[in-house]
Design an enzyme around this catalytic site. Structure first.
Site, PDB file in Angstrom:
ATOM      1  N   HIS A 444      10.944   3.472  -1.934  1.00  0.00           N
ATOM      2  CA  HIS A 444       9.909   2.494  -2.297  1.00  0.00           C
ATOM      3  C   HIS A 444       8.840   3.143  -3.180  1.00  0.00           C
ATOM      4  CE1 HIS A 444       7.388  -1.136  -1.431  1.00  0.00           C
ATOM      5  NE2 HIS A 444       6.413  -0.276  -1.723  1.00  0.00           N
ATOM      6  N   GLU A 445       8.335   4.306  -2.751  1.00  0.00           N
ATOM      7  CA  GLU A 445       7.259   4.955  -3.510  1.00  0.00           C
ATOM      8  C   GLU A 445       7.758   5.465  -4.853  1.00  0.00           C
ATOM      9  OE1 GLU A 445       4.473   4.328  -2.436  1.00  0.00           O
ATOM     10  OE2 GLU A 445       4.974   3.792  -0.386  1.00  0.00           O
ATOM     11  N   HIS A 448       7.753   2.910  -7.546  1.00  0.00           N
ATOM     12  CA  HIS A 448       6.455   2.649  -8.168  1.00  0.00           C
ATOM     13  C   HIS A 448       6.250   3.465  -9.444  1.00  0.00           C
ATOM     14  CE1 HIS A 448       4.677  -0.212  -5.524  1.00  0.00           C
ATOM     15  NE2 HIS A 448       4.694   0.570  -4.450  1.00  0.00           N
ATOM     16  N   GLU A 467       4.389  -4.335  -5.912  1.00  0.00           N
ATOM     17  CA  GLU A 467       4.936  -4.229  -4.563  1.00  0.00           C
ATOM     18  C   GLU A 467       6.231  -5.016  -4.375  1.00  0.00           C
ATOM     19  OE1 GLU A 467       4.002  -1.996  -2.877  1.00  0.00           O
ATOM     20  OE2 GLU A 467       1.931  -1.568  -3.416  1.00  0.00           O
TER      21      GLU A 467
END
Length: 766
Positions: A444-445, A448, A467
């Site tokens: 997930h990170e 980004h 997000e």
């Protein structure tokens, strides 16, 4: 705001005061020292300024005038100028005395004078001065003569081609070291709750305002941008924790995302401390004044000031047991680009234009943690990182940033993770149980890096652009890491979709409708006032940081769109979109319109930009079109039982299946103590990951299973990123023992809690 009658201080909107249409900060040079005992960061920041798009107009300034009548006077803001710097050692000044306030800007002709407005709060500013950049001899390289140096300096610097970024960076540095102009008064300044306002007497236009300004200041121990706390070893540390007010309590800056800038920083800290930052270089400490070391970082990619990140503590680096790609690939040549690849963004040394960067599947990476978590970080995080980075590259292509540090932050961190350029913060909650939670969070990170950082939202209210995309890509990356087959990958994604649907449905039923809208500004999204000022709706609402609607509703929108065209084509489109828009800010329509243009058959299915806005982005709740998500209680499970035969080995449940089982059990009105004991022993629930432990604690609270109250207490203390609303469940039962447990846990950790989390919890139990 104290100075603006047009902003209601009782509302939860965050004002962005900076007059970016009148003046832009193109580069920051920070020269700071970290004083652990005083809990302050002190020093100076130099701003290199260039008149903005609206600078030709005579403008009245000050935070009040910048934020009024936004609906009547508005303009779309676009920036299209090059910026680039290089790394160089800075000369540290002596520690300034305690700073004691500001100088009033009031004057007889103040309404006629131009005011530079910066976003700022919780800072003590002692002096603001104009730099005499005419003393920098190397400016001759720019063909700037003494007569027009003020008018043309910054424009000449930012216009230098990216191939000259080293020279450009050194010129910024030399200019930042210039003395202030002699025989003149310091610049006048005034501070209110949210801004720092600077004037030069007699200057009425941005074009006549100084092009280089130095601000001497220090932070406050209670400032809202950085968190002074203790790590898990009980040692003092400080870090930027992703505050709703961003970095305005760390340094005066322009907060609106359109104010894209570069920076370089010299940070001095005690010798036994490590300074990690969001710079693109891997800094190594150099001796400074007695007892201090100096760390120098820089970036060459223009980004919003909110992406600046720092963490100072006695972190330890996890040992590398396998090749970490550091030695031979730490620095790829960025001085000359690939002429065959053309980018659409402002000019900077872009990795998308460098052949070796495009094929670099794993960028250099390091992992840091306090000593008590070092072994866990080494065993869990370090082996996963290259796998997650490789998966991300296989889906989206070139990594936008050249390196990555991962830090296990203190227990009071209010999220499972937070991504900044070149650095990711992870909660200690991801270190327990199997690797699923940690791996998915890393994915997930890392996502980004593309969506949220390399491609940012032009309007901060459109958080789903960051997000929602990261949540969707998290599943894609993680299935690559696990090397799942098509059927297994689809089953896992459907299970995660079910868990997310249940979570989103619960949140939509128990939150304010205003907070459920993904595009709260609707057709005015991306618009600002004449000066460039605006507000971020609901940014200061204490419950907002703990809401998942932008993650989950955005995820389901992307899942809906992927189902229309097929995931493989959808991900191929992602890669094309990244190639076009990296290094830029976007609005929702930029992505959606390009998608609709690429797949015109969607229009025949009734899918158009206006319908996506009205069904998904501009209204609360979920659209009727999303009700295709029907998860039968007997569907997938029935086929699994049939394949397995009459005997089912329930011990083989993976963490996601176990979470779903516990959620179903939470719907039961009564569960006996013997059932709960069997459940705990069968799955060893206290040793599972934080998602599983959370549901187990909810079960224990609901059924007053006193044997598990110790598990609840440990969860609230050690998994603060996930335990906020468990306090409410303890209180709502009106059970004296449970309420005492909640109050006892809060008293233990309240001094180390994130302020937003503490505010929400105290409202629940006090």
């Amino acid at each position: 705001m104290e100075s603006s009658p047009d902003l209601d201080p009782n509302k939860d909107d965050l004002p962005l005061c900076a007059n970016t249409n009148h003046m832009l900060v193109r580069h920051y040079v920070l020269d700071l020292a970290v004083y652990i005992q005083r809990k302050v960061i002190a020093g100076s920041i130099v701003l290199f300024l260039e008149p903005g798009l609206g600078s030709s107009k005579q403008c009245e300034s000050g935070c009040a005038s910048n934020t009024q009548d936004q609906s009547q006077v508005s303009t779309k803001h676009d920036i299209n100028s090059p910026i680039t710097p290089e790394h160089k050692r800075l000369i540290p000044p002596e520690e300034p005395p305690y700073l004691i306030g500001g100088m009033d800007v009031g004057s007889e002709d103040e309404s006629e004078e131009f005011t530079l407005v910066l976003d700022c709060c919780d800072l003590v500013v002692s002096r603001v001065e104009e730099l005499d950049v005419t003393t920098v001899l190397d400016l001759k390289k720019l063909d700037v003569n003494e007569q027009d140096v003020y008018a043309g300096l910054v424009q000449r610097l930012v216009s230098m081609p990216s191939s000259c970024w080293r020279t450009q960076h050194e010129l910024y540095l030399q200019c930042s070291r210039s003395s202030n102009i002699v025989n003149t008064q310091p610049l006048q300044f005034h501070m209110d709750r949210w801004s720092l306002q600077i004037r030069k007497k007699g200057v009425r236009t941005p074009h006549d305002f100084p092009c280089a300004v130095r601000i001497w200041y220090e932070t406050k121990p209670t400032g809202g941008s950085v968190r002074w706390t203790k790590d898990q070893d009980g040692r003092c540390c400080v870090y930027t924790m992703g505050s709703p007010i961003n970095n305005r309590a760390l340094f005066p800056c322009q907060e609106p995302p359109v104010a894209m800038s570069t920076w370089q920083a010299c940070v001095r800290a005690p010798c036994d401390f490590t300074v990690l930052m969001s710079g693109e270089n891997q800094a190594f400490p150099e001796p400074a004044e007695t007892g201090f070391q100096q760390w120098d970082y820089y970036v060459t990619m223009p980004m919003p000031a909110s992406t600046f990140t720092i963490a100072v503590g006695q972190w330890l680096e996890a040992e590398v047991k396998v090749t970490n790609y550091v030695d031979d690939k730490l620095s790829l040549p960025l001085d000359s680009g690939d002429e065959e690849y053309i980018c659409s963004h402002m000019d900077y040394p872009c990795r998308f234009m460098v052949g070796p960067a495009r094929v670099q599947t794993v960028i250099p990476h390091r992992v840091f943690a306090p000593s008590c978590h070092l072994q866990k970080a080494q065993d869990m995080v370090l082996p996963l990182l290259p796998l997650c980075l490789t998966a991300a590259h296989s889906v989206l292509g070139v990594h936008p940033f050249p390196r990555l540090d991962v830090l296990i932050v203190p227990s009071g961190f209010s999220s499972l993770g937070m991504a900044s350029p070149h650095i990711v913060f992870l909660s200690q909650s991801v270190l327990t149980g199997e690797r699923n939670l940690c791996g998915a969070r890393l994915c997930h990170e890392i996502a980004h890096s593309w969506f949220g950082l390399a491609i940012g939202a032009r309007d901060w209210t459109e958080e789903w652009i960051s997000e929602g995309f990261a949540t969707y890509l998290e599943d894609v990356f993680w299935s690559h890491v696990q090397k799942l087959g098509c059927r297994e990958a689809e089953e896992q994604r459907q299970l995660k979709a079910l868990l997310r649907w249940r979570r989103l449905s619960d949140e939509l039923q128990n939150s304010e409708e205003e907070l459920q809208v993904l595009r709260p500004n609707k057709e005015n999204t991306g618009e600002v006032s004449e000066s460039g000022a605006s507000v971020v709706k609901h940014a200061l609402n204490p419950e907002k940081p703990f809401m998942q609607v932008h993650y989950l509703k955005g995820y389901f929108l992307l899942k809906f769109l992927a189902d229309q065209i097929g995931e493989e084509k959808f991900l191929q489109f992602f890669k094309v979109f990244v190639g076009k828009f990296h290094g830029q800010l976007i609005l929702s329509q930029d992505f959606l319109q390009m998608l609709l243009d690429a797949f015109p058959a969607m229009s025949s299915q009734g899918i158009a930009l206006e319908t996506i806005f009205s069904d998904w982005l501009d209204t609360p709740e979920m659209p009727e079109v999303a009700k295709w998500i029907h998860f039968s209680g007997s569907g997938g499970k029935g086929s699994k039982r049939k394949r397995a035969g009459p005997k089912v080995n329930f011990k083989e449940l993976n963490p996601e299946q176990l979470v779903l089982l516990l959620e179903f059990l939470l719907e039961e009105c009564n569960l006996s103590a013997s059932t709960l004991r069997l459940l705990q022993s069968t799955y060893n629930l206290q040793a599972q990951d934080a998602e599983v432990k959370h549901r187990w604690c909810e079960l224990a609270v609901k059924h007053k299973h006193t044997a598990a109250y110790r598990d609840v207490e440990l969860f609230l203390i050690h998994d603060q990123a996930m335990g906020v609303y468990l306090y409410g469940e303890l209180m709502v039962q009106e059970d004296a023992r449970q309420q005492a447990l909640a109050r006892r846990c809060l008293s233990i950790i309240k001094d180390d809690m994130d302020q937003s989390a503490r505010t929400v919890v105290e409202e629940m139990i006090l």
